[in-house]
Design an enzyme around this catalytic site. Structure first.
Site, PDB file in Angstrom:
ATOM      1  N   ASP A  39       0.838  -1.202   0.000  1.00 18.35           N
ATOM      2  CA  ASP A  39       0.000   0.000   0.000  1.00 18.35           C
ATOM      3  C   ASP A  39       0.875   1.254   0.000  1.00 18.35           C
ATOM      4  O   ASP A  39       1.223   1.758   1.056  1.00 18.35           O
ATOM      5  CB  ASP A  39      -0.903  -0.012   1.230  1.00 18.35           C
ATOM      6  CG  ASP A  39      -1.860   1.153   1.281  1.00 18.35           C
ATOM      7  OD1 ASP A  39      -2.100   1.777   0.234  1.00 18.35           O
ATOM      8  OD2 ASP A  39      -2.347   1.461   2.389  1.00 18.35           O
ATOM      9  N   GLU A  43      -1.919  10.698  -0.323  1.00 23.40           N
ATOM     10  CA  GLU A  43      -3.192   9.978  -0.325  1.00 23.40           C
ATOM     11  C   GLU A  43      -3.562   9.561   1.086  1.00 23.40           C
ATOM     12  O   GLU A  43      -4.748   9.583   1.460  1.00 23.40           O
ATOM     13  CB  GLU A  43      -3.109   8.738  -1.225  1.00 23.40           C
ATOM     14  CG  GLU A  43      -4.445   8.017  -1.411  1.00 23.40           C
ATOM     15  CD  GLU A  43      -4.745   6.966  -0.341  1.00 23.40           C
ATOM     16  OE1 GLU A  43      -5.907   6.519  -0.253  1.00 23.40           O
ATOM     17  OE2 GLU A  43      -3.813   6.606   0.405  1.00 23.40           O
ATOM     18  N   ASP A  61      -4.729   0.911  -6.352  1.00 25.80           N
ATOM     19  CA  ASP A  61      -4.384   1.067  -4.938  1.00 25.80           C
ATOM     20  C   ASP A  61      -4.408  -0.292  -4.249  1.00 25.80           C
ATOM     21  O   ASP A  61      -5.470  -0.804  -3.895  1.00 25.80           O
ATOM     22  CB  ASP A  61      -5.369   2.015  -4.272  1.00 25.80           C
ATOM     23  CG  ASP A  61      -4.894   2.476  -2.903  1.00 25.80           C
ATOM     24  OD1 ASP A  61      -3.956   1.863  -2.365  1.00 25.80           O
ATOM     25  OD2 ASP A  61      -5.455   3.447  -2.370  1.00 25.80           O
TER      26      ASP A  61
END
Length: 309
Positions: free
Chosen positions: A114, A147, A176
């Site tokens: 991630d 983000e 993502d």
């Protein structure tokens, strides 16, 4: 669905190529306090790495700045940070396929799944596609900052565009998390009761292509709603959008275990937002399937002559 470019691009991309980039992102985190959070030296080093890879492949690279919120100003007083953006020289600049992934991690870990996995996927596709491919529509790659603190980078980018520039974007594909150890196969776009969860008109068509490409790798994808990642500013701008993600701290259902293997109740990514989200957390099988599906999706829309329904 797969034209010549699609077949060529899917043949060219490899999970081994993506893993090279993931290892470099791990090294950057190791050298910068264990993370690549924005704002931090690890994030800025990630910007330099991605920019260098793209330039070495022949792309012209831009690093447009976005404004940080007051809560997230850097320890050094920095109030802006760069995104990384590049676009093919070929293809109609009035019809642009945009694919993006976030370049930052959380402070708690290096963020290799991630969203290093999304970054590595974009880099592998971009370098195999090249800066001057035989495409009808231009392809733009975006690597967004912040983000993890409210999609500040992607929001800053979309809001900085003129009406004409926003109108030139055919669609946005968000990538993502596509390498979780217990990952599922999820596709966003066209599922939900309103634009914030399903996307604007045309989003279902983008999601349909991604889902078909994933099915072509031998898995049955599941369609889910948007949850508020970097696609949000594109959705709010009325741009058809879709997303690829394989799950984070949620748990596999019985139906998912039957479809994808594993056991019901297993966490998709037990290292989500943790220090153990390292290169050892990567599932290369999940990464490989998403990589080929996303490459096929990009090639499809880069060469299509059909408007989104």
């Amino acid at each position: 669905m797969d034209g010549q470019l699609g077949r060529q691009l899917k043949d060219a991309v490899t999970d081994a190529g993506a893993l090279v980039h993931l290892q470099e992102l791990q090294t950057i985190a190791d050298s910068n306090g264990g993370n690549r959070a924005s704002p931090s030296p690890g994030y800025l080093a990630s910007v330099e790495y991605v920019s260098g890879v793209l330039r070495a492949a022949g792309f012209e690279v831009e690093t447009p700045e976005y404004q940080l919120s007051r809560r997230h100003v850097g320890a050094d007083g920095r109030t802006t940070l760069p995104n990384v953006v590049t676009q093919t020289r070929t293809g109609d600049p009035a019809h642009v396929v945009v694919i993006g992934a976030h370049l930052d991690s959380v402070e708690e870990g290096p963020g290799i799944v991630d969203d290093g996995s999304g970054v590595a996927t974009l880099l592998e596709i971009a370098t195999r596609l090249g800066p001057s491919p035989a495409v009808r529509n231009a392809v733009r790659f975006g690597f967004w900052g912040s983000e993890e603190t409210g999609a500040q980078g992607s929001t800053g980018y979309v809001t900085s565009l003129s009406d004409e520039a926003r109108g030139a974007i055919m669609l946005y594909l968000n990538v993502d998390m596509v390498a979780s150890p217990g990952g599922g196969y999820f596709v966003q776009g066209g599922t939900g009761d309103d634009a914030s969860s399903a996307g604007p008109p045309g989003s279902a068509a983008v999601g349909d292509v991604l889902a078909a490409q994933l099915a072509g790798t031998g898995v049955t994808p599941e369609r889910i709603k948007f949850v508020g990642d970097d696609e949000t500013p594109f959705v709010e701008a009325g741009i058809p959008s879709a997303g690829a993600e394989n799950g984070d701290s949620g748990r596999r259902t019985e139906e998912q275990a039957q479809a994808w293997g594993g056991h019901a109740g297993e966490v998709y990514d037990p290292c989500y937002h943790s220090a153990c989200d390292t290169i050892r957390n990567v599932n290369p099988v999940v990464l490989d399937r998403y990589l080929h599906a996303i490459a096929g999706t990009v090639a499809h829309f880069a060469t299509t002559t059909e408007p989104l329904p």
